[in-house]
Every structure is written in structure tokens, then in C-alpha cells.
Write a protein that holds these residues in place. Structure first.
Motif, PDB file in Angstrom:
ATOM      1  N   GLU A   1       0.695   7.569  -6.320  1.00 25.39           N
ATOM      2  CA  GLU A   1      -0.673   8.079  -6.356  1.00 25.39           C
ATOM      3  C   GLU A   1      -0.947   8.962  -7.569  1.00 25.39           C
ATOM      4  O   GLU A   1      -2.001   8.847  -8.211  1.00 25.39           O
ATOM      5  CB  GLU A   1      -0.975   8.857  -5.076  1.00 25.39           C
ATOM      6  CG  GLU A   1      -2.431   9.219  -4.889  1.00 25.39           C
ATOM      7  CD  GLU A   1      -3.304   7.985  -4.728  1.00 25.39           C
ATOM      8  OE1 GLU A   1      -4.294   7.856  -5.470  1.00 25.39           O
ATOM      9  OE2 GLU A   1      -2.989   7.138  -3.885  1.00 25.39           O
TER      10      GLU A   1
ATOM     11  N   SER B   1      -9.950  -0.614  -5.718  1.00 21.27           N
ATOM     12  CA  SER B   1     -10.258  -1.279  -4.452  1.00 21.27           C
ATOM     13  C   SER B   1      -8.954  -1.427  -3.673  1.00 21.27           C
ATOM     14  O   SER B   1      -7.852  -1.306  -4.223  1.00 21.27           O
ATOM     15  CB  SER B   1     -10.868  -2.652  -4.706  1.00 21.27           C
ATOM     16  OG  SER B   1      -9.897  -3.540  -5.243  1.00 21.27           O
ATOM     17  N   THR B   2      -9.057  -1.696  -2.372  1.00 19.49           N
ATOM     18  CA  THR B   2      -7.861  -1.893  -1.541  1.00 19.49           C
ATOM     19  C   THR B   2      -7.008  -3.034  -2.068  1.00 19.49           C
ATOM     20  O   THR B   2      -5.781  -2.929  -2.152  1.00 19.49           O
ATOM     21  CB  THR B   2      -8.276  -2.174  -0.085  1.00 19.49           C
ATOM     22  OG1 THR B   2      -9.002  -1.053   0.425  1.00 19.49           O
ATOM     23  CG2 THR B   2      -7.059  -2.423   0.783  1.00 19.49           C
ATOM     24  N   VAL B   3      -7.662  -4.120  -2.459  1.00 25.46           N
ATOM     25  CA  VAL B   3      -6.920  -5.284  -2.956  1.00 25.46           C
ATOM     26  C   VAL B   3      -6.207  -4.949  -4.272  1.00 25.46           C
ATOM     27  O   VAL B   3      -5.059  -5.355  -4.500  1.00 25.46           O
ATOM     28  CB  VAL B   3      -7.872  -6.486  -3.136  1.00 25.46           C
ATOM     29  CG1 VAL B   3      -7.119  -7.682  -3.722  1.00 25.46           C
ATOM     30  CG2 VAL B   3      -8.497  -6.865  -1.809  1.00 25.46           C
TER      31      VAL B   3
ATOM     32  N   ASP C   1       0.850   4.310  -2.611  1.00 29.39           N
ATOM     33  CA  ASP C   1       0.699   5.709  -2.200  1.00 29.39           C
ATOM     34  C   ASP C   1       1.723   6.601  -2.892  1.00 29.39           C
ATOM     35  O   ASP C   1       1.409   7.730  -3.313  1.00 29.39           O
ATOM     36  CB  ASP C   1       0.853   5.835  -0.680  1.00 29.39           C
ATOM     37  CG  ASP C   1      -0.324   5.250   0.083  1.00 29.39           C
ATOM     38  OD1 ASP C   1      -1.382   5.024  -0.541  1.00 29.39           O
ATOM     39  OD2 ASP C   1      -0.181   5.013   1.300  1.00 29.39           O
TER      40      ASP C   1
ATOM     41  N   GLU D   1       0.831  -1.212   0.000  1.00 27.00           N
ATOM     42  CA  GLU D   1       0.000   0.000   0.000  1.00 27.00           C
ATOM     43  C   GLU D   1       0.860   1.254   0.000  1.00 27.00           C
ATOM     44  O   GLU D   1       0.536   2.247  -0.672  1.00 27.00           O
ATOM     45  CB  GLU D   1      -0.947  -0.024   1.195  1.00 27.00           C
ATOM     46  CG  GLU D   1      -2.040  -1.077   1.086  1.00 27.00           C
ATOM     47  CD  GLU D   1      -3.145  -0.852   2.105  1.00 27.00           C
ATOM     48  OE1 GLU D   1      -3.610   0.293   2.230  1.00 27.00           O
ATOM     49  OE2 GLU D   1      -3.530  -1.827   2.767  1.00 27.00           O
TER      50      GLU D   1
ATOM     51  N   THR E   1     -10.704   4.956  -9.780  1.00 24.01           N
ATOM     52  CA  THR E   1     -10.676   4.458  -8.407  1.00 24.01           C
ATOM     53  C   THR E   1     -10.241   2.995  -8.365  1.00 24.01           C
ATOM     54  O   THR E   1     -10.407   2.249  -9.338  1.00 24.01           O
ATOM     55  CB  THR E   1     -12.055   4.590  -7.738  1.00 24.01           C
ATOM     56  OG1 THR E   1     -13.003   3.847  -8.507  1.00 24.01           O
ATOM     57  CG2 THR E   1     -12.473   6.054  -7.668  1.00 24.01           C
TER      58      THR E   1
ATOM     59  N   ARG F   1      -5.088  -1.987  -5.172  1.00 19.80           N
ATOM     60  CA  ARG F   1      -3.949  -1.122  -4.821  1.00 19.80           C
ATOM     61  C   ARG F   1      -2.796  -1.962  -4.279  1.00 19.80           C
ATOM     62  O   ARG F   1      -1.630  -1.729  -4.611  1.00 19.80           O
ATOM     63  CB  ARG F   1      -4.361  -0.069  -3.798  1.00 19.80           C
ATOM     64  CG  ARG F   1      -5.215   1.061  -4.360  1.00 19.80           C
ATOM     65  CD  ARG F   1      -5.583   2.065  -3.256  1.00 19.80           C
ATOM     66  NE  ARG F   1      -4.398   2.709  -2.709  1.00 19.80           N
ATOM     67  CZ  ARG F   1      -3.823   3.793  -3.224  1.00 19.80           C
ATOM     68  NH1 ARG F   1      -4.333   4.350  -4.319  1.00 19.80           N
ATOM     69  NH2 ARG F   1      -2.760   4.321  -2.662  1.00 19.80           N
ATOM     70  N   GLN F   2      -3.114  -2.906  -3.422  1.00 21.17           N
ATOM     71  CA  GLN F   2      -2.068  -3.739  -2.842  1.00 21.17           C
ATOM     72  C   GLN F   2      -1.358  -4.568  -3.914  1.00 21.17           C
ATOM     73  O   GLN F   2      -0.129  -4.680  -3.914  1.00 21.17           O
ATOM     74  CB  GLN F   2      -2.658  -4.643  -1.759  1.00 21.17           C
ATOM     75  CG  GLN F   2      -3.112  -3.877  -0.521  1.00 21.17           C
ATOM     76  CD  GLN F   2      -3.952  -4.723   0.421  1.00 21.17           C
ATOM     77  OE1 GLN F   2      -4.449  -5.786   0.052  1.00 21.17           O
ATOM     78  NE2 GLN F   2      -4.121  -4.245   1.650  1.00 21.17           N
TER      79      GLN F   2
END
Length: 433
Positions: free
Chosen positions: A89, A99-101, A86, A82, A97, A103-104
């Protein structure tokens, strides 16, 4: 002739590079060899698009596979992924956009493992540990800094913890299984370059902490840190000068810490800072900071300054005099204060570029006065120490006094490290003779 065998004792406490020790570093895909149309996307964007084209089940499966492969090799991998996303970014914002997954997983694609000591573990320096609560009775805990070199000959700074027993025997604690990089807690850009503050998690073992290049001036290496415990009244700070190498230019910079958890790295200013091999005295002399440095690639200079970060001028106090140092001399770490004066370990380069370690004794109140000097090396490569990445070299970035001995960690042929101990009284007598 100086008979080193009468006062110097080599140990068999070898510290060798371990390619299994890895950290994760940012990975930047190479750009296409041809110029791209301004409307074309970069390779990085192509990678992001491919991840976004996966359905949610595939993204989750891919991330799980990455974690299964790498989780046991690093701390907090998801947070690392993450954090990498960042940093990217601005580039990712063009894709909408995530999702968290997602991005990871994207973060994972822009990282790579780096075996930071795959090639060498060398050029050590040694200081007392700031926490002596677990020291052996009559002994001392110490911190050893080492130059670690991996792929591409990029150097970083790593550490070990050890102890000296009352009888003078040495031990080094086992190395942590994992390795970690610090977070940049503050960055200030100035005319000389960036001043960086780095922080490790306090629960990480010291041998786990790795300081990897973080500025443009250091991009190809943090080399040969010369640590010293500096005292100013009741205040104790650990400083180290080191060589920052960009791949094109070198300069001296300063790292400082009080606890080996938080560090500040600052570029040094002044004409003397344009060279390598600066070493700070462990206290002020006559109210001024003092350094030993080599400004002309041949001789050793004494420099004073009112400002710890600015170094100009200087007086040549040691020049090549004996055959084992005819090519050049340099310092081997900060001077060590003895009753007799300042003990300065030196390195000399002789025929066939053979590096040996010698010593000089400087006057305590006026270090420009040389009281004694070793005519022959204290330490020279033995037959078993001649082979390595750079043959025929023994070298150190700093020793330490404990009771009646000098504890001398030293590197062998720019490949691995070992220790020797020196009896101070016998050394002083030999140098006088």
C-alpha cells in the motif's frame, strides 16, 4: 553385535517429494545494478505504471487470463492478489487511486509460485493426532511433520495424517491437491526477534497447510522440527523445536499448537539456543522443563530450565563411543517414556559421513544416568537407501510409542521418507545384552 533385524521392520510406505505441490509467495523484482537517482522510480514502480497504462478492458482481460491459468492451483486467488496489494500500500500510494481490478492485477504481478517440496521431503517427526474420533478400533491416528525443500534449498514445514491399526500396520492419508499458507494473526517484536502467531482456515486439510519462513531469522529455512505431545497435568500441548536458518546464522526456535490450525513461533533464548538439534522431554522432570541438546557439535547434553523459552548450561551425558558415531552424535527427537526409562533415539556420524540411528536408555527420574546404549545402529542406510541429495543418511526427528511398538518415521538420504516399527521388548533385551 546388535541384530536390528530381530526387532526392526522396515515398511514400504514411501513419502516422496511432489513438485506439483505449489504455494504463492511474494515476488520482489531485483533492483537495477547501478545506483538510481533519488528521483528515479524502482522497477516495482515501473511495473505498476505499466498496469495503470492499460485501459479497463485490457486490465479485465489480463486478470481473467491469470485466473484461467492459476485458479485451479490455489484457493481464493483474488483475495490473495488483494492481500499482496495491501502489503504494498505504501508504495502504491504514490500512484494515486486504483480500481479493484487494477489492484488485483498488480497484486498478481508481485507474486510467484513456489514448489515447496520439489527437491526433498524428509526428516519427519510423529505425534498422536489431537482428534482420535476417526481412529481405527484398537489403533491410533497420527500427525506426521516433514521438512519440505524447494528451489534455493529453502525449507518449510508440511504435514501428513495417518493411522496405526490394531495389528500395527500403517497407512497415510492421500495428500490434499492444494497447498495453503497461513495468515499472520499477530506479530510481536522482541529483543530476541519476532514472535509470530499463524492461523490456517479450519476447513483446509492438514496436508494442505504449509508453514513457510516468515521472519528474518527463518528466511532461508525452517528446518528439522522435532514435535512432541507435551503433558502438564490435564493440559496437552504440541511443541516442536526447529532450526531457524537466515542464510548466515542458525538458532533454535519453538513452535507450539493445540490443534494444528493455530501456531505460535517463538525464538528461544540462552546459550544452548544458539545450536541446532534441541528436543524437549514430553513432561516436566522434577518440576522443570528438560531438553536434550548438542551444544558442542559432538556430544549430547541434558539441560533443565524453569522457563520454556530460556536454555542455558547443561551436562554432557552421551559422547561418541562406538565407531559408527565417532564423528558426532545427536538426538533423533524427543525422548519416549517407557516403563524401563526414557528411550532416546540418537544419530551417529561415522566414516565417509555415514549417518545411522541408534538408541540409549536413560533413567526415568534422573535422565543424566545412562542405563543402556546400542553398540551398533538400529537403522543404517541399506543399499537402496544410499542414493539421494545427501547420500548415506538415515535420519529422524522423532518417533512415537503405540502399544508394544515404536513407530519410527525416517528420512532417506535427505530426499524422501519411509517408516519402520520396532518391538520394544526385543529392543530392550538387545540393548541389555
Amino acid at each position: 553385535m546388535l541384530q536390528a533385524t530381530t526387532f526392526l521392520n522396515r515398511k514400504a510406505l514411501y513419502l516422496r517429494p511432489d513438485p506439483a505441490r505449489v504455494i504463492v509467495r511474494p515476488f520482489k523484482p531485483a533492483t537495477e545494478p547501478r545506483d538510481l537517482n533519488p528521483t528515479d522510480k524502482t522497477r516495482a514502480n515501473h511495473i505498476v505504471d505499466r498496469v495503470l497504462a492499460l485501459d479497463s478492458e485490457a486490465v479485465t482481460g489480463q486478470l481473467a487470463d491469470v485466473l484461467e491459468n492459476f485458479q485451479g492451483r490455489h484457493r481464493n486467488l483474488l483475495a490473495t492478489f488483494e492481500a499482496r496489494a495491501d502489503v504494498m500500500e505504501q508504495a502504491l500510494s504514490a500512484h494515486g487511486t486504483f480500481s479493484t481490478v487494477q489492484r488485483q492485477l498488480i497484486g498478481a504481478y508481485f507474486l510467484h509460485e513456489y514448489s515447496f517440496e520439489a527437491s526433498a521431503l524428509f526428516n519427519p517427526s510423529i505425534v498422536p493426532h489431537p482428534d482420535q474420533s476417526d481412529a481405527p478400533k484398537g489403533g491410533l491416528r497420527f500427525i506426521l511433520s516433514l521438512r519440505a525443500t524447494g528451489e534455493g534449498h529453502v525449507s518449510s514445514l508440511t504435514f501428513r495424517v495417518g493411522a496405526i491399526a490394531a495389528d500395527g500396520s500403517l497407512t497415510v492419508d492421500p495428500t490434499a491437491r492444494l497447498a495453503s499458507s497461513p495468515r499472520i494473526s499477530r506479530r510481536v517484536t522482541g529483543p530476541e526477534g519476532d514472535c509470530i502467531e499463524l492461523t490456517f482456515n479450519s476447513d483446509e486439510e492438514l496436508s494442505e497447510r504449509v508453514i513457510f519462513p516468515v521472519t528474518e531469522s527463518q528466511s532461508n529455512g525452517i528446518e528439522d522440527a522435532r514435535f512432541v505431545e507435551f503433558r502438564d497435568g490435564d493440559r496437552k500441548t504440541y511443541y516442536a523445536t526447529y532450526t531457524a536458518y537466515s542464510g548466515r546464522a542458525i538458532r533454535s526456535e519453538l513452535i507450539e499448537t493445540s490443534d494444528f490450525t493455530s501456531f505460535r513461533m517463538t525464538p528461544l533464548k540462552g546459550a544452548a539456543a544458539g545450536n541446532k538439534g534441541m528436543a524437549l522431554f514430553p513432561r516436566k522432570i522434577g518440576g522443570k522443563y528438560a531438553m536434550i541438546a548438542r551444544q558442542d557439535n559432538e556430544n549430547l547434553y541434558l539441560i533443565y530450565s524453569d522457563d520454556l523459552y530460556t536454555w542455558d548450561g547443561g551436562e554432557a551425558i552421551l559422547k561418541p563411543e562406538f565407531p559408527w558415531e565417532f564423528v558426532q552424535i545427536g538426538n533423533c527427537g524427543s525422548p519416549i517414556e517407557l516403563d524401563e526409562g526414557w528411550l532416546l533415539l540418537t544419530h551417529g556420524v561415522g566414516p565417509v559421513r555415514k549417518y545411522s540411528i541408534g538408541a540409549a536408555l536413560l533413567d526415568k527420574s534422573d535422565p543424566s544416568k545412562v542405563l543402556a546404549r546400542s553398540r551398533e545402529p538400529l537403522l543404517r542406510p541399506e543399499p537402496s537407501e544410499r542414493e539421494g541429495y545427501v547420500p548415506n543418511v538415515v535420519y529422524t526427528c522423532g518417533a512415537m510409542r503405540h502399544n508394544d511398538q515404536i513407530i519410527l518415521p525416517y528420512a532417506v538420504s535427505d530426499t524422501f521418507s519411509n517408516f519402520a516399527t520396532i518391538k520394544i521388548s526385543a529392543l530392550m533385551q538387545a540393548m541389555k545384552n
